[in-house]
Design a protein around this motif. Structure first.
Motif, mmCIF file in Angstrom:
data_model
loop_
_atom_site.group_PDB
_atom_site.id
_atom_site.type_symbol
_atom_site.label_atom_id
_atom_site.label_comp_id
_atom_site.label_asym_id
_atom_site.label_seq_id
_atom_site.Cartn_x
_atom_site.Cartn_y
_atom_site.Cartn_z
ATOM 1 N N LEU A 15 0.831 -1.204 0.000
ATOM 2 C CA LEU A 15 0.000 0.000 0.000
ATOM 3 C C LEU A 15 0.865 1.253 0.000
ATOM 4 O O LEU A 15 0.597 2.213 -0.732
ATOM 5 N N LEU A 16 1.924 1.255 0.805
ATOM 6 C CA LEU A 16 2.795 2.434 0.903
ATOM 7 C C LEU A 16 3.709 2.569 -0.302
ATOM 8 O O LEU A 16 4.091 3.682 -0.677
ATOM 9 N N VAL A 17 4.071 1.441 -0.921
ATOM 10 C CA VAL A 17 4.837 1.511 -2.161
ATOM 11 C C VAL A 17 4.025 2.242 -3.224
ATOM 12 O O VAL A 17 4.535 3.142 -3.920
ATOM 13 N N ALA A 18 2.741 1.877 -3.342
ATOM 14 C CA ALA A 18 1.884 2.532 -4.332
ATOM 15 C C ALA A 18 1.714 4.017 -4.021
ATOM 16 O O ALA A 18 1.761 4.863 -4.926
ATOM 17 N N ILE A 19 1.530 4.370 -2.748
ATOM 18 C CA ILE A 19 1.359 5.772 -2.374
ATOM 19 C C ILE A 19 2.616 6.577 -2.674
ATOM 20 O O ILE A 19 2.555 7.714 -3.160
ATOM 21 N N SER A 20 3.782 6.012 -2.399
ATOM 22 C CA SER A 20 5.026 6.741 -2.660
ATOM 23 C C SER A 20 5.192 7.029 -4.149
ATOM 24 O O SER A 20 5.714 8.083 -4.537
ATOM 25 N N TRP A 21 4.705 6.116 -5.002
ATOM 26 C CA TRP A 21 4.800 6.351 -6.442
ATOM 27 C C TRP A 21 3.895 7.489 -6.903
ATOM 28 O O TRP A 21 4.174 8.135 -7.919
#
Length: 583
Positions: free
Chosen positions: A131-137
């Motif tokens: 979830l946080l990987v997607a948000i950082s992108w």
């Protein structure tokens, strides 16, 4: 010698003639596995053929109809979701295969000096919640706030973004980077297991390094890479986090996001939701069949007998060295390091500002201070540990019992138990959560108020991984170690505890660590089954993301990375202390 053979034969017959108590264990295992595996699958198929909801009166006695399938076909929803999910899964897994194989090649086969850096960053990626990987992108390639798009606009004056991450292409890019560690971890053993004598023989015949690799090494590792691609495809097929964060804005729906959206958006139609889940299960089952077909042919490519010759590292020179080094550094920097550094930056600025020397004046630890007083954080961490430890204990006990009755005792019905253990691999996480939600609601159990249903769901989700791990270890134990104490009159339970369990310690350790890590990261099933008092870390972060607290969310994600890293280190130290190799 004849006496020994006779004794061994008697012992084998004793193992096959299962006592009444052991037969009860087998039947108990079959009933439990049927409830955990067969019932969720049957529940989804039955619900897809009903016009009533599971809690409606007369649900079980109502006639079976095909109207739900007709509705999603006529509306075009089935085709849109299927095509979107297929394109997303196919492209993501294919790109990840190319990138992950390249990183594995650099680590294992080349003489480039930064193989350790690649391995470290890949393992780092494993600890970051998807979830946080997607948000950082979204802060790197978002059309409005994306760092690269802002730089492109400043450089060229263009109004249109260079790349919009809120698109199918953006979803593919991010999911492929998330899948790279999975490909890498499977590809490294495949590269390492090659027998160096084959390439040496080709070299003696005048073939160069690249020709010998192309003609010998690549064909030999191709089946392993194909099997790994299928696993990656299945993971992308059921992915939820990336399609939710990046696809919802433009209504780009995959099966996982469509099922969740229809479930939480009133009025929810369980028949339509189940109708979407059925083709998701069927295609996943097809991929499981394909994976087993590919894996069953691996013996044709076996080349190691005895001690294999060591592989020579390829000496890269000139343009090849520069090109491979540049591509490798670009991949690990752009695909892994930059999203992680963006998370660090987000955790240090109360309101987002693009990284710059001027923005350094806004850096503070306020978000970190808010984390430690955040309501529900401690409860979420405890919930993840409770669910992880409970599921680990249940899975290890279940897998050891199945291994004992199937491999050691050879009890009747044990083959069915082993099949049921592997069957959940075809069940996407969101479908497992959906099935457990409806089944336990039907029998009057409030799923959101107890850890029990969450633990049982995790048992189904991770049963294929843990059981295959333990069963493989069981199969490597010489049966004479069990026969000798039987001849001396030892009971089965004593043999299992004092002989089998110590020998299974590596598989048990790996399984427990795997489950504990995923208890902090699993989201789709946990979203449907947890409540405010039982939500694990992944759900806690998901709820926080919907409230817009990005800086606090980033800080919590980094705390999760720290917790999982410490957990891995502690497990390795404990494993070495008790003498386990490979940790």
């Amino acid at each position: 010698m004849a006496l020994i053979d006779e004794a061994s034969a008697v012992t084998r017959r004793m193992g096959r003639a299962v006592p009444a108590g052991s037969r009860l264990v087998v039947w108990g295992l079959l009933l439990f596995l049927a409830w955990q595996v067969a019932m969720p699958i049957a529940g989804v198929f039955v619900a897809s053929l009903k016009d009533l909801r599971p809690l409606d009166d007369g649900f079980l006695t109502s006639p079976l109809v095909l109207g739900n399938f007709g509705e999603i076909i006529a509306s075009g929803g089935l085709w849109r979701v299927t095509s979107t999910t297929f394109v997303f899964a196919f492209l993501s897994s294919t790109i990840a295969l190319v990138v992950g194989s390249l990183l594995a090649f650099v680590t294992v086969r080349s003489d480039l000096p930064f193989g350790w850096l690649v391995a470290t960053l890949v393992l780092l990626q494993l600890t970051i919640p998807e979830l946080l990987v997607a948000i950082s992108w979204t802060f790197l390639l978002g059309p409005d706030l994306g760092l690269f798009n802002q730089g492109w606009a400043a450089l060229t004056g263009a109004e249109a973004p260079l790349f919009d991450v809120y698109s199918l292409g953006g979803m593919v890019l991010v999911e492929s980077m998330i899948l790279v560690p999975l490909i890498y971890l499977f590809a490294v053993p495949a590269f390492s297991a090659l027998d160096g004598s084959l390439e040496d023989a080709a070299a003696m015949s005048g073939a160069g390094h690249w020709r010998s690799m192309k003609s010998i090494s690549v064909p030999l590792i191709a089946p392993a890479l194909v099997a790994t691609w299928i696993i990656a495809f299945m993971r992308a097929w059921e992915a939820f986090e990336v399609p939710w964060v990046l696809g919802l804005r433009e209504r780009i729906m995959t099966y996982a996001t469509r099922i969740y959206w229809d479930t939480v958006t009133p009025p929810s139609d369980t028949g339509i939701i189940s109708a979407y889940a059925v083709p998701m299960i069927l295609l996943a089952g097809l991929m499981v069949w394909a994976h087993r077909r590919v894996s069953s042919r691996s013996a044709r490519y076996a080349v190691i007998s005895g001690k294999p010759a060591p592989l020579r590292r390829l000496r890269l020179t000139g343009v090849a060295r520069v090109a491979v080094a540049a591509v490798t550094l670009l991949v690990v920097t752009f695909g892994i390091l930059l999203p992680f550094l963006m998370l660090v930056w987000l955790s240090l600025v109360p309101f987002y500002r693009p990284p710059s020397l001027e923005a350094l004046s806004a850096v503070s630890l306020g978000s970190w201070e808010r984390v430690f007083v955040a309501e529900g954080l401690g409860k979420a961490v405890m919930s993840s540990f409770v669910i992880g430890l409970g599921a680990s204990a249940a899975l290890v006990a279940l897998s050891v019992l199945v291994g004992w009755v199937s491999i050691v005792s050879g009890a009747r019905g044990s083959g069915i138990a082993r099949t049921l253990c592997f069957l959940p691999v075809a069940l996407p996480n969101i479908v497992v959560g959906l099935a457990f939600l409806w089944i336990y609601m039907l029998i009057g159990v409030q799923t959101s108020q107890s850890y029990v249903v969450l633990v049982l769901a995790y048992v189904t989700l991770f049963l294929p991984v843990v059981s295959q791990n333990v069963l493989t270890q069981f199969g490597q134990i010489n049966g004479e170690l069990f026969e000798a104490p039987r001849l001396c009159g030892a009971r089965e339970i004593r043999i299992m505890v004092q002989i089998a369990l110590p020998l299974l310690a590596p598989a048990v350790f790996a399984s427990v660590l795997y489950i504990l890590i995923w208890s902090f990261k699993e989201l789709p099933a946990s979203l449907l089954l947890s409540g405010s008092s039982t939500r694990p870390m992944a759900v806690f972060m998901f709820d926080l993301s919907r409230n817009g607290s990005v800086s606090v969310l980033a800080a919590i994600a980094l705390i999760t990375v720290l917790i999982l890293s410490v957990l891995i280190v502690l497990f390795r130290l404990l494993a070495r202390r008790i003498g386990l190799r490979g940790f």
